[in-house]
Design a protein around this motif. Sequence first.
Motif, PDB file in Angstrom:
ATOM      1  N   ARG A 342     -15.737 -44.058 130.329  1.00 26.94           N
ATOM      2  CA  ARG A 342     -15.528 -43.577 128.966  1.00 26.94           C
ATOM      3  C   ARG A 342     -16.814 -43.000 128.403  1.00 26.94           C
ATOM      4  O   ARG A 342     -16.822 -41.950 127.758  1.00 26.94           O
ATOM      5  N   ARG A 345     -17.517 -39.599 129.893  1.00 25.74           N
ATOM      6  CA  ARG A 345     -16.723 -38.529 129.284  1.00 25.74           C
ATOM      7  C   ARG A 345     -17.238 -38.179 127.895  1.00 25.74           C
ATOM      8  O   ARG A 345     -17.309 -37.003 127.520  1.00 25.74           O
ATOM      9  N   THR A 368      -8.034 -37.155 126.190  1.00 24.43           N
ATOM     10  CA  THR A 368      -7.306 -37.926 127.206  1.00 24.43           C
ATOM     11  C   THR A 368      -7.641 -37.479 128.630  1.00 24.43           C
ATOM     12  O   THR A 368      -6.846 -37.684 129.547  1.00 24.43           O
ATOM     13  N   SER A 370      -9.538 -38.148 131.951  1.00 19.70           N
ATOM     14  CA  SER A 370     -10.059 -39.368 132.565  1.00 19.70           C
ATOM     15  C   SER A 370     -11.248 -39.056 133.470  1.00 19.70           C
ATOM     16  O   SER A 370     -11.097 -38.393 134.501  1.00 19.70           O
ATOM     17  N   ASP A 542      -5.347 -43.249 129.746  1.00 23.62           N
ATOM     18  CA  ASP A 542      -5.384 -44.338 130.712  1.00 23.62           C
ATOM     19  C   ASP A 542      -6.476 -45.295 130.266  1.00 23.62           C
ATOM     20  O   ASP A 542      -7.077 -45.094 129.200  1.00 23.62           O
ATOM     21  N   THR A 545      -9.931 -43.323 129.456  1.00 19.15           N
ATOM     22  CA  THR A 545     -10.051 -42.163 128.582  1.00 19.15           C
ATOM     23  C   THR A 545     -10.552 -42.622 127.221  1.00 19.15           C
ATOM     24  O   THR A 545     -10.477 -43.806 126.876  1.00 19.15           O
ATOM     25  N   SER A 548      -7.851 -44.702 124.632  1.00 16.39           N
ATOM     26  CA  SER A 548      -7.667 -45.624 125.745  1.00 16.39           C
ATOM     27  C   SER A 548      -6.333 -46.360 125.680  1.00 16.39           C
ATOM     28  O   SER A 548      -5.822 -46.675 124.602  1.00 16.39           O
TER      29      SER A 548
END
Length: 644
Positions: A342, A345, A368, A370, A542, A545, A548
């Motif tokens: 996370r 990202r 979103t 991943s 997921d 992401t 979450s």
Amino acid sequence: MKRLFNILLYTFLAACAAGLAVSGTVYFLLRASVPDYDEDFSVAGIDSPVDILRDSSALPHITAGSAEDVYFAIGFVHAQDRLGQLLRARRATKDLLPLEPTTEIDSSTSDALEAYAAGVNAWLGLVSEGGRGRGSPELLIADERMIAAWRPVDSLRIAHAFLSDLRPKSRQELSVSSDLRVPSDRPATPELFATPPEVSLNAWALSGDRTATGAPILAADIVGPLSLPSEWYLADLQLPTGAAIGATLPGVPFVVIGRNERVAWAFRSTSQNAVREPEAPTGRGAGDYLMMLDRLARSTDANNALSGTSEMLSAGMEVLAIDRETLARWPEREIERPASFRDARLAVLDDRQLIFSVEGAITVQRDTVSAAARALLPLMAKELWFVRSASGIEETRTERLRNEILDKLAQWNGDMDRYSQEPLVFWAWVSALQRRILQDEFPAAKEVWTRPNPDFLYAVLSGRDRSEVWCDIRPSARTETCEDQVRAALDDALGWLVDRYGSDPSDWSWGEAHTLNMQWSPIRPGGMVSDLLSLEAPTPGDPFTLMSTVFASDDDRPFVSDAGTNLQAVMSLSDESGSYFITPAGQSGHPLSRFYENLFPKWMQGEYIMMSTDLSLARGGAAGTSRLSPKSEDSSSTKEDRSQ
């Protein structure tokens, strides 16, 4: 014969009449417990009238002459809207440390807890007078002992439980059914037993030189259980020192994540996964944490908000604060927490854009894509992408399906879109691979090989520190490679998908398997009623992401999500921007209230509620206005009276 028929007929009619009478009585009691937001009350425990304005989303805006009366009122509305949730939380924490508020917290916080307890008890008193269906549907069958008076120590225990939930599970807590020890011929890969906490706090901030308005932006979200009612309750507390708005935790009087007229604040967990055995927070930490929340609500600027924080902030937490010009954090130097997908990202999205608006920050929160999929998929498919059937030999149906899926995955960007098939294939493949690698090592510890662990798989597939040895199946005579396991796992996954969703991949979609499942949480969980009152909808994302979702432990539906992001907030103190909050359900915990699930459509569509300290904005389309007036014989009550 005719007489027998008449007897049976009359018995049937009597049973129907009795059933209708019982159903009518139950329905009356249920309807009676739905709060009337336009009702005024005369209560003991306040010094002057308190006004409670419910805006169009039923968020309470509380105005009173003193801080104690404001905290009394938030206790009153917490009980009015979430009585079952309050009593359930108290029961769950009753065995925690015997904390004593008078020895742990200062007078300001102690007065707030006493006033809050008096507010909860004022509503309990009104319920006990009758005509309100015991205040909550599930309390119709609850033990009378459940509805005992609220005490300040109950709030302290709930705060203590919240801090405990921020602690990752230890190896002993992960599996009580087996001894989790790494075999001597396997490398001690630390990611294997790293576990996320039940609740995690996430926050990131942008300084003024990176925002469109020139004022800092603070974004925060919380990952935790998804239930009905929501774990969080939005409120506006119009304190004499200035309004404090944001997310409150039922059972606690203070705003946990939010802002006042000058400062916004949020928290960040600094230990997202447990690699070594974590230490539990002490009872002292709960009192300190509540004192810090009390101080934040009264702070005048970002630096003032964090003064003295070093003595109050619980271990494993970081606090961020902004005002119109300043971004501050404590500890002053950002704590580096264990690397997570996370965070990776978030770093990509942060680097991609130089200047952010509030809307841009919201877009980041709702992302979103991943990072786990983007990291793992190339390692899993790097050989298979280049393997095809030998020239001149016709492909079998299985080979055609495998190649079709691999071609689609090669073009996929990792977006966990609910309408796409690639996320479903990816997670089915990952699950099958993890099972193949770990089931032979820990056959009794099912959670080890069913709980998604891309950090461990990444270490194994990249061959870090000889971790590829995990791919070998211990009981077999030959030595299996990770390439063998990846290929076999893909076939396992495709077989599972065909059996579950049919042989045509165009019929597969992530949202069909990955749904947001929010169950009503009564005093006694489970049963048909809970299922009828639940909310379920296809959802993107997921566990890794930014938006979450956490997979439930359900063999039949392995990708259903019963936990995940359950609060989002983006705040700015600039005049041009507002502060936006959203929770996944509604303000009310009563299934018959129109505010039980009114925020759910907004949550699914990515819409936020703008919260303002300006009461004139809240009055537009207000759901109701009520006034709490002090009882005449209690108009000169002391602070000690509030705790009775």
